[in-house]
Design a protein around this motif. Structure first.
Motif, PDB file in Angstrom:
ATOM      1  N   LEU A 108     -21.267   6.077 -67.569  1.00  0.00           N
ATOM      2  CA  LEU A 108     -20.200   5.117 -67.272  1.00  0.00           C
ATOM      3  C   LEU A 108     -18.876   5.715 -67.733  1.00  0.00           C
ATOM      4  O   LEU A 108     -18.758   6.164 -68.870  1.00  0.00           O
ATOM      5  CB  LEU A 108     -20.446   3.786 -67.988  1.00  0.00           C
ATOM      6  CG  LEU A 108     -19.304   2.776 -67.929  1.00  0.00           C
ATOM      7  CD1 LEU A 108     -19.110   2.241 -66.512  1.00  0.00           C
ATOM      8  CD2 LEU A 108     -19.525   1.615 -68.884  1.00  0.00           C
ATOM      9  N   LEU A 109     -17.887   5.701 -66.862  1.00  0.00           N
ATOM     10  CA  LEU A 109     -16.564   6.243 -67.176  1.00  0.00           C
ATOM     11  C   LEU A 109     -15.524   5.142 -67.107  1.00  0.00           C
ATOM     12  O   LEU A 109     -15.526   4.326 -66.183  1.00  0.00           O
ATOM     13  CB  LEU A 109     -16.206   7.361 -66.198  1.00  0.00           C
ATOM     14  CG  LEU A 109     -17.100   8.600 -66.291  1.00  0.00           C
ATOM     15  CD1 LEU A 109     -17.233   9.268 -64.945  1.00  0.00           C
ATOM     16  CD2 LEU A 109     -16.547   9.588 -67.310  1.00  0.00           C
ATOM     17  N   GLU A 110     -14.635   5.110 -68.115  1.00  0.00           N
ATOM     18  CA  GLU A 110     -13.456   4.253 -68.070  1.00  0.00           C
ATOM     19  C   GLU A 110     -12.301   5.099 -67.537  1.00  0.00           C
ATOM     20  O   GLU A 110     -11.995   6.152 -68.096  1.00  0.00           O
ATOM     21  CB  GLU A 110     -13.126   3.713 -69.462  1.00  0.00           C
ATOM     22  CG  GLU A 110     -14.254   2.890 -70.083  1.00  0.00           C
ATOM     23  CD  GLU A 110     -13.844   2.272 -71.411  1.00  0.00           C
ATOM     24  OE1 GLU A 110     -12.781   1.606 -71.454  1.00  0.00           O
ATOM     25  OE2 GLU A 110     -14.577   2.478 -72.396  1.00  0.00           O
ATOM     26  N   LEU A 117     -17.212  -2.522 -80.334  1.00  0.00           N
ATOM     27  CA  LEU A 117     -18.303  -1.738 -80.910  1.00  0.00           C
ATOM     28  C   LEU A 117     -19.542  -2.607 -81.068  1.00  0.00           C
ATOM     29  O   LEU A 117     -19.480  -3.685 -81.659  1.00  0.00           O
ATOM     30  CB  LEU A 117     -17.893  -1.180 -82.277  1.00  0.00           C
ATOM     31  CG  LEU A 117     -18.932  -0.314 -82.988  1.00  0.00           C
ATOM     32  CD1 LEU A 117     -19.138   1.007 -82.238  1.00  0.00           C
ATOM     33  CD2 LEU A 117     -18.524  -0.045 -84.428  1.00  0.00           C
ATOM     34  N   LYS A 118     -20.668  -2.131 -80.532  1.00  0.00           N
ATOM     35  CA  LYS A 118     -21.950  -2.817 -80.699  1.00  0.00           C
ATOM     36  C   LYS A 118     -22.669  -2.228 -81.892  1.00  0.00           C
ATOM     37  O   LYS A 118     -22.923  -1.024 -81.962  1.00  0.00           O
ATOM     38  CB  LYS A 118     -22.805  -2.653 -79.443  1.00  0.00           C
ATOM     39  CG  LYS A 118     -24.160  -3.359 -79.520  1.00  0.00           C
ATOM     40  CD  LYS A 118     -23.993  -4.861 -79.581  1.00  0.00           C
ATOM     41  CE  LYS A 118     -25.332  -5.585 -79.492  1.00  0.00           C
ATOM     42  NZ  LYS A 118     -26.194  -5.375 -80.676  1.00  0.00           N
ATOM     43  N   THR A 139     -21.326   0.642 -74.701  1.00  0.00           N
ATOM     44  CA  THR A 139     -22.519   0.326 -73.919  1.00  0.00           C
ATOM     45  C   THR A 139     -23.723   0.222 -74.832  1.00  0.00           C
ATOM     46  O   THR A 139     -23.803   0.893 -75.862  1.00  0.00           O
ATOM     47  CB  THR A 139     -22.795   1.408 -72.858  1.00  0.00           C
ATOM     48  OG1 THR A 139     -22.887   2.682 -73.502  1.00  0.00           O
ATOM     49  CG2 THR A 139     -21.703   1.459 -71.801  1.00  0.00           C
ATOM     50  N   TRP A 140     -24.683  -0.623 -74.458  1.00  0.00           N
ATOM     51  CA  TRP A 140     -25.972  -0.681 -75.120  1.00  0.00           C
ATOM     52  C   TRP A 140     -26.936  -1.329 -74.138  1.00  0.00           C
ATOM     53  O   TRP A 140     -26.541  -2.173 -73.334  1.00  0.00           O
ATOM     54  CB  TRP A 140     -25.904  -1.480 -76.427  1.00  0.00           C
ATOM     55  CG  TRP A 140     -25.673  -2.958 -76.274  1.00  0.00           C
ATOM     56  CD1 TRP A 140     -26.608  -3.960 -76.358  1.00  0.00           C
ATOM     57  CD2 TRP A 140     -24.427  -3.631 -75.989  1.00  0.00           C
ATOM     58  NE1 TRP A 140     -26.029  -5.195 -76.160  1.00  0.00           N
ATOM     59  CE2 TRP A 140     -24.695  -5.019 -75.931  1.00  0.00           C
ATOM     60  CE3 TRP A 140     -23.118  -3.179 -75.774  1.00  0.00           C
ATOM     61  CZ2 TRP A 140     -23.706  -5.955 -75.664  1.00  0.00           C
ATOM     62  CZ3 TRP A 140     -22.131  -4.113 -75.506  1.00  0.00           C
ATOM     63  CH2 TRP A 140     -22.424  -5.480 -75.457  1.00  0.00           C
ATOM     64  N   SER A 141     -28.194  -0.894 -74.179  1.00  0.00           N
ATOM     65  CA  SER A 141     -29.177  -1.381 -73.222  1.00  0.00           C
ATOM     66  C   SER A 141     -28.587  -1.272 -71.815  1.00  0.00           C
ATOM     67  O   SER A 141     -28.110  -0.213 -71.421  1.00  0.00           O
ATOM     68  CB  SER A 141     -29.575  -2.817 -73.574  1.00  0.00           C
ATOM     69  OG  SER A 141     -30.555  -3.300 -72.694  1.00  0.00           O
ATOM     70  N   HIS A 142     -28.569  -2.376 -71.055  1.00  0.00           N
ATOM     71  CA  HIS A 142     -27.981  -2.363 -69.714  1.00  0.00           C
ATOM     72  C   HIS A 142     -26.616  -3.048 -69.685  1.00  0.00           C
ATOM     73  O   HIS A 142     -26.140  -3.425 -68.613  1.00  0.00           O
ATOM     74  CB  HIS A 142     -28.924  -3.056 -68.726  1.00  0.00           C
ATOM     75  CG  HIS A 142     -29.277  -4.457 -69.151  1.00  0.00           C
ATOM     76  ND1 HIS A 142     -30.351  -4.738 -69.975  1.00  0.00           N
ATOM     77  CD2 HIS A 142     -28.687  -5.649 -68.908  1.00  0.00           C
ATOM     78  CE1 HIS A 142     -30.408  -6.046 -70.207  1.00  0.00           C
ATOM     79  NE2 HIS A 142     -29.413  -6.620 -69.566  1.00  0.00           N
ATOM     80  N   LEU A 143     -25.989  -3.216 -70.845  1.00  0.00           N
ATOM     81  CA  LEU A 143     -24.746  -3.968 -70.938  1.00  0.00           C
ATOM     82  C   LEU A 143     -23.565  -3.072 -71.284  1.00  0.00           C
ATOM     83  O   LEU A 143     -23.720  -2.010 -71.876  1.00  0.00           O
ATOM     84  CB  LEU A 143     -24.880  -5.078 -71.992  1.00  0.00           C
ATOM     85  CG  LEU A 143     -25.980  -6.111 -71.740  1.00  0.00           C
ATOM     86  CD1 LEU A 143     -26.107  -7.047 -72.934  1.00  0.00           C
ATOM     87  CD2 LEU A 143     -25.682  -6.909 -70.461  1.00  0.00           C
ATOM     88  N   PHE A 144     -22.379  -3.543 -70.913  1.00  0.00           N
ATOM     89  CA  PHE A 144     -21.130  -2.850 -71.208  1.00  0.00           C
ATOM     90  C   PHE A 144     -20.086  -3.890 -71.574  1.00  0.00           C
ATOM     91  O   PHE A 144     -19.914  -4.900 -70.874  1.00  0.00           O
ATOM     92  CB  PHE A 144     -20.666  -2.040 -69.996  1.00  0.00           C
ATOM     93  CG  PHE A 144     -19.248  -1.526 -70.097  1.00  0.00           C
ATOM     94  CD1 PHE A 144     -18.857  -0.693 -71.141  1.00  0.00           C
ATOM     95  CD2 PHE A 144     -18.303  -1.872 -69.140  1.00  0.00           C
ATOM     96  CE1 PHE A 144     -17.555  -0.214 -71.230  1.00  0.00           C
ATOM     97  CE2 PHE A 144     -17.001  -1.395 -69.216  1.00  0.00           C
ATOM     98  CZ  PHE A 144     -16.623  -0.569 -70.261  1.00  0.00           C
TER      99      PHE A 144
END
Length: 323
Positions: free
Chosen positions: A219-221, A302-303, A261-266
């Motif tokens: 994933l790119l910002e 931050l997660k 990002t973590w798991s399938h989330l952003f």
């Protein structure tokens, strides 16, 4: 899905200073905050209380920290600081538990026909190793000695024509390093074969690269006012277009607003003080929007293991509770 917790804590910042990076520490689930002026603080979790000043520079105005990363070696942690200056472009702080022990500066080899300064650093998957990118368009791999008293560098044959803005180590079929530059080029460097194995171009300047559930996807910002995010499958390069999504804003995010990002989330911060949450399996609609700060920017999300934290440009810290 998320709601704000109790009133925010605040990073102790000097006048004209800004939070630059928040990093996961090695002890007691603590966090480390690094400011633009080179101040390094320990943030206790889950109380969100600042416990220790790990570094207080003698000349803050000369620090110009662009990025930071943290390495762990046994009971010792190493915080690496990337400085946007010609002299002592990289420094690193070593400490045990939460007590700072020593700061050492590194003279990074650089192309003196270009602008000096280190613009990005990232911890590698291999022990005692990190990567750096520069304002001079070059990428280096660094190796610490076992006693952490010295560090050596290797210049990688990656061709960028502008500042390196993000570095990300991944492992798909082998260990690789992703470098994203303001020239809109993203290169995948294979550490075993020591060559670039994939290259693709983004639609605009890429600010940050993030891992996803799939080791083959990144994933790119990027610098857009509406479609700020791009999902890329490395196996499809260059045939398959990016899956782009985002939200409308009047101002670009810039290099120093960073999601996670973590798991399938952003989760992404924004200039209007809110945090947006996306499910990367279906990005047509955002999952949630949480307002965190009034009249301030969310510069990093931050997660952690148990929390989602939002950090503002003024230094406030807000916990987002899962509901």
């Amino acid at each position: 899905m998320f709601s704000t917790g109790p009133g925010p804590s605040r990073v102790p910042l000097d006048t004209h200073d800004k939070p630059r990076r928040v990093l996961s520490a090695h002890w007691n689930s603590s966090l480390i905050t690094v400011s633009m002026r080179g101040f390094v603080e320990s943030l206790d979790m889950p109380s969100l209380v600042f416990q220790h000043n790990l570094r207080r520079p003698t000349a803050p105005a000369q620090e110009s920290v662009d990025d930071a990363c943290v390495l762990h070696a046994g009971d010792t942690s190493v915080v690496v600081l990337a400085h946007a200056r010609e002299e002592k472009q990289i420094s690193y702080l070593t400490f045990q538990t939460s007590r700072g022990t020593s700061l050492r500066a590194v003279d990074r080899p650089w192309n003196k026909t270009k602008k000096g300064g280190t613009s990005a650093v990232s911890t590698m998957m291999q022990p005692l190793m990190f990567a750096s990118g520069g304002h001079d368009h070059t990428v280096h791999i660094w190796n610490f000695s076992q006693d952490l008293m010295g560090v050596s560098s290797t210049l990688l044959a990656i061709k960028h024509t502008s500042v390196i803005q993000s570095l990300l180590p991944i492992r798909d079929t082998s260990h690789k390093l992703i470098s994203a530059g303001a020239d809109c080029n993203v290169h995948l460097w294979d550490l075993s074969s020591e060559r670039v194995v994939h290259t693709f171009k983004t639609s605009n300047s890429p600010y940050h690269a993030h891992k996803t559930e799939s080791p083959f996807c990144t994933l790119l910002e990027v610098g857009h006012r509406d479609l700020q995010f791009e999902l890329r499958d490395h196996r499809m390069v260059p045939e398959h277009p990016a899956e782009r999504f985002g939200f409308y804003t009047t101002e670009l995010h810039g290099r120093f607003i960073k999601g996670d990002t973590w798991s399938h989330l952003f989760a992404s911060g924004s200039r209007n003080g809110g945090v947006r949450l996306w499910d990367l399996r279906n990005v047509r609609e955002q999952l949630a929007f949480v307002s965190c700060f009034s009249n301030d920017q969310v510069v990093q999300v931050l997660k952690t293991e148990s929390d989602l934290l939002a950090f503002s440009k003024r230094g406030d810290v807000m916990r987002l509770n899962h509901t």
